[in-house]
Design a protein around this motif. Structure first.
Motif, PDB file in Angstrom:
ATOM      1  N   TYR A 244       0.816  -1.212   0.000  1.00  0.00           N
ATOM      2  CA  TYR A 244       0.000   0.000   0.000  1.00  0.00           C
ATOM      3  C   TYR A 244       0.852   1.265   0.000  1.00  0.00           C
ATOM      4  N   THR A 245       2.062   1.193   0.563  1.00  0.00           N
ATOM      5  CA  THR A 245       2.895   2.396   0.609  1.00  0.00           C
ATOM      6  C   THR A 245       3.327   2.830  -0.787  1.00  0.00           C
ATOM      7  N   ASP A 246       3.416   1.881  -1.726  1.00  0.00           N
ATOM      8  CA  ASP A 246       3.764   2.254  -3.102  1.00  0.00           C
ATOM      9  C   ASP A 246       2.694   3.170  -3.691  1.00  0.00           C
ATOM     10  N   VAL A 247       1.424   2.874  -3.379  1.00  0.00           N
ATOM     11  CA  VAL A 247       0.321   3.692  -3.879  1.00  0.00           C
ATOM     12  C   VAL A 247       0.380   5.086  -3.271  1.00  0.00           C
ATOM     13  N   ILE A 248       0.618   5.153  -1.963  1.00  0.00           N
ATOM     14  CA  ILE A 248       0.662   6.457  -1.288  1.00  0.00           C
ATOM     15  C   ILE A 248       1.798   7.309  -1.841  1.00  0.00           C
ATOM     16  N   GLU A 249       2.956   6.695  -2.032  1.00  0.00           N
ATOM     17  CA  GLU A 249       4.112   7.435  -2.556  1.00  0.00           C
ATOM     18  C   GLU A 249       3.833   7.977  -3.958  1.00  0.00           C
ATOM     19  N   LYS A 250       3.045   7.220  -4.728  1.00  0.00           N
ATOM     20  CA  LYS A 250       2.717   7.654  -6.088  1.00  0.00           C
ATOM     21  C   LYS A 250       1.674   8.761  -6.076  1.00  0.00           C
TER      22      LYS A 250
END
Length: 404
Positions: A244-250
């Motif tokens: 999920y952190t990949d989505v937030i970073e994007k």
């Protein structure tokens, strides 16, 4: 009543029992969806995600003779979604939904809802984590894109109702439709549908609520559907492989701000690279090395304003008071009438209902648990059920803002 019914047992009330009672009173022939007209004259929009549940829902209704219109929402980029077979509403899933419609003989449409989904669900998901809370995007999706936007489309199409493959039961009660837990307790989705309003519930139908998952798959095989053996969705649809952190970073680049990991006394034990990487109840991945002492430490609170992750022993996770916002009430009377009411609540989708009392003071709604519980996180939902051993009827719920 054909494929939508099964043998009566001693469990929860079933929709077709309520229909039979209404028929006895009104002396009118009601079809299995509760309308006093033939199946062929009843138009049903079915929300189709491309999975086995929504596919069986649509195929069963078509087999019974209803005028079915299948609608699939394209929610995010096809290219990214095709790589995963455990998501929904994109890529291969759209193809699967279209194939079911072709095989069963009803029209199917794909609507581009990427912008709506991004604004209502994905951005809310990212912002909630950045505030130090833990979101439930599936509830937001049901609350906005599906039961607000798609439901409006169904009405524009002249549908009598909208059906979904959710495992939940809609029961006609003395004061109107009620929301009850599914017959298959292991698949019950009442926790994710607590925000359904009375007006929405009046228009919605859940034909699979009285089935267990094994029977749903058997029906898919019996009807020769291409999705009969398709695995269930596991991850959040727009979060590939659970990162999920990949989505937030994007979505929110450079939003993560480093800060301190502190104990309950405020002593600095280490540093973190952003509160979004932590959730209440987390034990692993704290990166504190030798600073943890002899007892394991858990994240017990997150203060996004101070950029602090507060840790402590497991016992410090215990909470007995839960404060809520955006409360939706679908029980009898009004939420004000429920002040002091004994209820059952679920504070996580995977936990069984537990005893509590509901307290309402103006706009403030507080749930007081009979026994303290652990790991209750802001951003999650607290869902209300009637205070019975089987806790079948869903009374609503709200979003957890803080605990005490």
């Amino acid at each position: 009543m054909g494929a939508l019914t099964k043998g009566v047992d001693s469990g929860a009330p079933r929709p077709y029992i309520a229909l039979a009672m209404a028929h006895a009173v009104l002396k009118k022939p009601l079809n299995s969806l509760g309308f006093a007209k033939s199946e062929a004259q009843t138009r049903v929009v079915v929300a189709m995600s491309g999975g086995v549940d929504s596919s069986v829902c649509a195929a069963l209704l078509a087999r019974e003779g209803y005028e079915v219109i299948g609608v699939t929402l394209q929610l995010y980029d096809h290219g990214a979604a095709v790589k995963s077979s455990k998501s929904c509403c994109a890529g291969q899933d759209i193809y699967d939904a279209r194939r079911v419609a072709e095989m069963t003989g009803f029209p199917h449409y794909v609507l581009d809802y990427e912008t709506n989904f991004r604004e209502s669900v994905i951005e809310d998901f990212a912002d909630t984590y950045l505030k130090g809370s833990t979101p439930i995007p599936c509830v937001r999706c049901n609350q906005t894109v599906k039961f607000r936007d798609l439901l409006a489309v169904a009405k524009d199409l002249g549908a009598d109702c909208m059906a979904t493959g959710h495992y939940i039961q809609r029961v006609d009660g003395p004061d109107g439709p009620e929301l009850h837990r599914a017959y298959d307790g292991g698949k019950d989705q009442s926790y994710f549908l607590f925000a359904t309003t009375p007006e929405q519930l009046d228009f919605l139908r859940f034909p699979l609520g009285h089935l267990d998952k094994s029977e749903t798959r058997r029906l898919a095989e019996e009807m020769g559907l291409n999705v009969a053996s398709k695995p269930d969705s596991q991850d959040i649809c727009f979060v590939p492989e659970g990162r999920y952190t990949d989505v937030i970073e994007k979505i929110r680049p450079h939003a993560a701000q480093p800060g301190n990991i502190v104990d309950q006394a405020g002593t600095v034990l280490g540093q973190h690279r952003g509160v979004m990487y932590y959730t209440v109840g987390q034990r692993r991945g704290l990166g504190l090395g030798e600073n943890t002492g002899t007892d394991p430490l858990f994240v017990i609170r997150i203060d996004a304003d101070a950029k602090q992750v507060i840790v402590g022993p497991r016992s410090a996770l215990q909470r007995s008071e839960i404060y809520l916002s955006e409360v939706n009430w679908i029980g009898p009377g009004t939420i004000a009438d429920a002040d002091g009411l004994a209820i059952k609540v679920k504070v996580r989708s995977t936990r069984p209902p537990e005893s509590a009392t509901l307290h309402v003071d103006g706009d403030e709604v507080l749930v007081r648990l009979a026994e303290p519980d652990i790991g209750i996180s802001p951003g999650q939902a607290c869902v209300f059920y009637e205070d019975r051993a089987d806790a079948q009827r869903t009374l609503g719920g709200g979003w957890i803002t803080r605990t005490a």
